[in-house]
Design a protein around this motif. Structure first.
Motif, PDB file in Angstrom:
ATOM      1  N   GLY A 116      51.494  39.453  37.827  1.00 42.75           N
ATOM      2  CA  GLY A 116      50.042  40.152  38.094  1.00 42.75           C
ATOM      3  C   GLY A 116      49.323  39.214  37.338  1.00 42.75           C
ATOM      4  N   GLY A 117      47.856  39.721  37.377  1.00 43.04           N
ATOM      5  CA  GLY A 117      46.641  39.049  36.656  1.00 43.04           C
ATOM      6  C   GLY A 117      46.353  37.494  37.637  1.00 43.04           C
ATOM      7  N   GLU A 118      46.742  37.784  39.109  1.00 50.80           N
ATOM      8  CA  GLU A 118      46.354  36.731  39.995  1.00 50.80           C
ATOM      9  C   GLU A 118      47.057  35.243  39.448  1.00 50.80           C
ATOM     10  OE1 GLU A 118      42.242  36.739  40.204  1.00 50.80           O
ATOM     11  OE2 GLU A 118      42.196  38.627  41.096  1.00 50.80           O
ATOM     12  N   LYS A 119      48.074  35.568  38.940  1.00 45.70           N
ATOM     13  CA  LYS A 119      48.943  34.123  38.564  1.00 45.70           C
ATOM     14  C   LYS A 119      50.225  34.332  39.103  1.00 45.70           C
ATOM     15  CE  LYS A 119      46.440  33.024  34.314  1.00 45.70           C
ATOM     16  NZ  LYS A 119      46.494  32.883  32.984  1.00 45.70           N
ATOM     17  N   GLU A 120      51.047  33.125  39.363  1.00 41.47           N
ATOM     18  CA  GLU A 120      52.301  33.282  39.789  1.00 41.47           C
ATOM     19  C   GLU A 120      53.248  33.954  38.607  1.00 41.47           C
ATOM     20  OE1 GLU A 120      53.481  31.899  42.498  1.00 41.47           O
ATOM     21  OE2 GLU A 120      51.451  31.707  43.062  1.00 41.47           O
ATOM     22  N   PRO A 121      54.180  34.511  39.266  1.00 40.28           N
ATOM     23  CA  PRO A 121      55.196  35.054  38.088  1.00 40.28           C
ATOM     24  C   PRO A 121      55.733  33.920  37.386  1.00 40.28           C
ATOM     25  CG  PRO A 121      55.464  35.812  40.380  1.00 40.28           C
ATOM     26  CD  PRO A 121      54.571  34.798  40.587  1.00 40.28           C
ATOM     27  N   LEU A 122      56.120  34.618  36.200  1.00 42.29           N
ATOM     28  CA  LEU A 122      56.658  33.478  35.142  1.00 42.29           C
ATOM     29  C   LEU A 122      58.096  34.061  34.702  1.00 42.29           C
ATOM     30  CD1 LEU A 122      56.514  31.222  33.139  1.00 42.29           C
ATOM     31  CD2 LEU A 122      55.247  32.724  31.700  1.00 42.29           C
ATOM     32  N   PRO A 123      58.831  33.439  35.081  1.00 43.39           N
ATOM     33  CA  PRO A 123      60.391  34.177  34.387  1.00 43.39           C
ATOM     34  C   PRO A 123      60.363  33.397  32.946  1.00 43.39           C
ATOM     35  CG  PRO A 123      60.633  32.319  36.272  1.00 43.39           C
ATOM     36  CD  PRO A 123      59.190  32.115  35.848  1.00 43.39           C
ATOM     37  N   ILE A 124      61.047  34.599  32.227  1.00 45.86           N
ATOM     38  CA  ILE A 124      61.200  34.229  30.654  1.00 45.86           C
ATOM     39  C   ILE A 124      62.400  34.796  30.178  1.00 45.86           C
ATOM     40  CG2 ILE A 124      58.578  34.419  30.284  1.00 45.86           C
ATOM     41  CD1 ILE A 124      59.156  37.548  29.340  1.00 45.86           C
ATOM     42  N   ASN A 125      62.933  34.320  28.987  1.00 44.17           N
ATOM     43  CA  ASN A 125      64.044  34.917  28.336  1.00 44.17           C
ATOM     44  C   ASN A 125      63.492  35.284  27.020  1.00 44.17           C
ATOM     45  OD1 ASN A 125      65.951  34.316  30.016  1.00 44.17           O
ATOM     46  ND2 ASN A 125      66.126  32.147  29.427  1.00 44.17           N
ATOM     47  N   LEU A 126      63.946  36.489  26.524  1.00 42.92           N
ATOM     48  CA  LEU A 126      63.673  37.203  25.276  1.00 42.92           C
ATOM     49  C   LEU A 126      65.046  37.431  24.291  1.00 42.92           C
ATOM     50  CD1 LEU A 126      61.942  40.501  26.772  1.00 42.92           C
ATOM     51  CD2 LEU A 126      60.690  38.653  25.621  1.00 42.92           C
ATOM     52  N   PRO A 127      64.439  36.987  23.000  1.00 43.78           N
ATOM     53  CA  PRO A 127      65.624  37.216  22.049  1.00 43.78           C
ATOM     54  C   PRO A 127      66.202  38.763  22.163  1.00 43.78           C
ATOM     55  CG  PRO A 127      63.914  36.160  21.215  1.00 43.78           C
ATOM     56  CD  PRO A 127      63.401  36.497  22.488  1.00 43.78           C
ATOM     57  N   VAL A 174      63.975  42.713  32.120  1.00 41.83           N
ATOM     58  CA  VAL A 174      62.544  43.437  31.581  1.00 41.83           C
ATOM     59  C   VAL A 174      61.400  42.671  32.404  1.00 41.83           C
ATOM     60  CG1 VAL A 174      61.176  43.875  29.789  1.00 41.83           C
ATOM     61  CG2 VAL A 174      63.522  43.377  29.228  1.00 41.83           C
ATOM     62  N   ASP A 175      60.577  43.589  33.270  1.00 45.75           N
ATOM     63  CA  ASP A 175      59.597  43.274  33.840  1.00 45.75           C
ATOM     64  C   ASP A 175      58.408  43.650  32.831  1.00 45.75           C
ATOM     65  OD1 ASP A 175      61.161  42.873  35.958  1.00 45.75           O
ATOM     66  OD2 ASP A 175      60.766  44.509  36.967  1.00 45.75           O
ATOM     67  N   PHE A 176      57.303  42.660  32.782  1.00 43.28           N
ATOM     68  CA  PHE A 176      56.011  42.771  32.098  1.00 43.28           C
ATOM     69  C   PHE A 176      55.039  42.509  32.986  1.00 43.28           C
ATOM     70  CE2 PHE A 176      59.073  41.534  28.758  1.00 43.28           C
ATOM     71  CZ  PHE A 176      58.584  42.446  27.796  1.00 43.28           C
ATOM     72  N   MET A 177      53.741  43.184  33.016  1.00 43.38           N
ATOM     73  CA  MET A 177      52.556  43.092  33.775  1.00 43.38           C
ATOM     74  C   MET A 177      51.355  42.690  32.980  1.00 43.38           C
ATOM     75  SD  MET A 177      50.525  45.833  36.093  1.00 43.38           S
ATOM     76  CE  MET A 177      49.870  46.598  34.710  1.00 43.38           C
ATOM     77  N   ARG A 178      50.946  41.468  33.322  1.00 41.88           N
ATOM     78  CA  ARG A 178      49.564  40.945  32.730  1.00 41.88           C
ATOM     79  C   ARG A 178      48.461  41.815  32.836  1.00 41.88           C
ATOM     80  NH1 ARG A 178      51.437  36.422  36.027  1.00 41.88           N
ATOM     81  NH2 ARG A 178      52.272  34.820  34.840  1.00 41.88           N
ATOM     82  N   LEU A 179      47.599  41.873  31.731  1.00 42.22           N
ATOM     83  CA  LEU A 179      46.382  42.830  31.934  1.00 42.22           C
ATOM     84  C   LEU A 179      45.165  41.908  31.501  1.00 42.22           C
ATOM     85  CD1 LEU A 179      47.937  45.511  29.792  1.00 42.22           C
ATOM     86  CD2 LEU A 179      47.684  45.654  32.046  1.00 42.22           C
ATOM     87  N   ARG A 180      44.255  42.434  32.364  1.00 42.37           N
ATOM     88  CA  ARG A 180      42.916  41.867  32.056  1.00 42.37           C
ATOM     89  C   ARG A 180      42.381  42.572  30.903  1.00 42.37           C
ATOM     90  NH1 ARG A 180      42.381  42.486  37.836  1.00 42.37           N
ATOM     91  NH2 ARG A 180      42.468  40.534  38.834  1.00 42.37           N
ATOM     92  N   ARG A 181      41.069  42.153  30.297  1.00 43.80           N
ATOM     93  CA  ARG A 181      40.405  43.061  29.408  1.00 43.80           C
ATOM     94  C   ARG A 181      39.831  44.242  30.057  1.00 43.80           C
ATOM     95  NH1 ARG A 181      39.584  40.853  24.525  1.00 43.80           N
ATOM     96  NH2 ARG A 181      38.040  42.267  24.083  1.00 43.80           N
TER      97      ARG A 181
END
Length: 218
Positions: free
Chosen positions: A36-47, A94-101
């Motif tokens: 989301g947020g008009e950016k490319e998806p970012l793969p991440i790892n969480l502890p 886990v899936d996260f969505m970016r948020l604008r203000r």
């Protein structure tokens, strides 16, 4: 602003696909994705341990986080899905969505109760039962209220405080249409028990009088 938005630390995941996900889990990490947020998806790892702790604390999918990933700007995110192992019920992705203000989101906002000293019901020995210590509201990501203030002034024993009696922060809207209960003021248990005994005694007297009348008629 609802206090300080908690930081959520993650690592950028260099590989994608099942192989990279399995490697992350072997390293005690949980793979995820930020979209989301008009950016490319970012793969991440969480502890893993940190994620488990947050999941057990509750409301994970309704809380706003400040995601910190090395090499990337901090971004506000909200969880949209937690995939779990069907057997062990442990998080696998886990899936996260970016948020604008300006994004509108549903969050649980804590309730602060004020003027307990001005509540006649409490001064008489009544007990406040909190039904909802938090209320779910639709708010703007850039203007999250710190709390909802519930005023107890004037409440007597037996009174109930509902959401319609509580002023909501500017720009916030409740997510439930009905007028639900925030708290109520009840009689102390000893007084309630005495009241019940009085009712029982009164019933017994009425029954005895009825039996006496029937006996006299015979």
């Amino acid at each position: 602003m609802a206090g300080e938005i908690p930081d959520l630390h993650a690592q950028e995941r260099t590989g994608t696909g099942k192989g990279a996900a399995r490697a992350a889990r072997r390293a005690n990490l949980v793979p995820g994705i930020v979209f989301g947020g008009e950016k490319e998806p970012l793969p991440i790892n969480l502890p893993y341990n940190d994620l488990i702790k947050r999941l057990r604390a509750g409301r994970f999918k309704s809380r706003l986080f400040n995601l910190k990933v090395d090499g990337h700007e901090d971004v506000r995110v909200i969880c949209r899905d937690v995939q779990r192992d069907v057997v062990k019920d442990l998080p696998t992705h886990v899936d996260f969505m970016r948020l604008r203000r300006t994004s509108k989101i549903n969050l649980y906002i804590p309730v602060e109760f004020i003027n307990e000293d001005k509540c006649p019901g409490l001064r008489k020995g009544g007990v406040m039962t909190v039904v909802r210590p938090e209320v779910e509201l639709m708010v703007t990501a850039g203007d999250i209220p710190e709390k909802v203030v519930a005023d107890l002034e004037g409440l007597e024993i037996g009174d109930t405080l509902t959401i319609s009696s509580v002023p909501l922060p500017e720009g916030a809207k409740k997510t439930i249409d009905r007028d639900f209960v925030i708290c109520n003021i009840t009689a102390p248990s000893a007084l309630a028990a005495a009241s019940d005994e009085d009712e029982v005694t009164e019933t017994e007297v009425i029954e005895q009088n009825a039996e006496t009348v029937e006996g006299e008629n015979d």
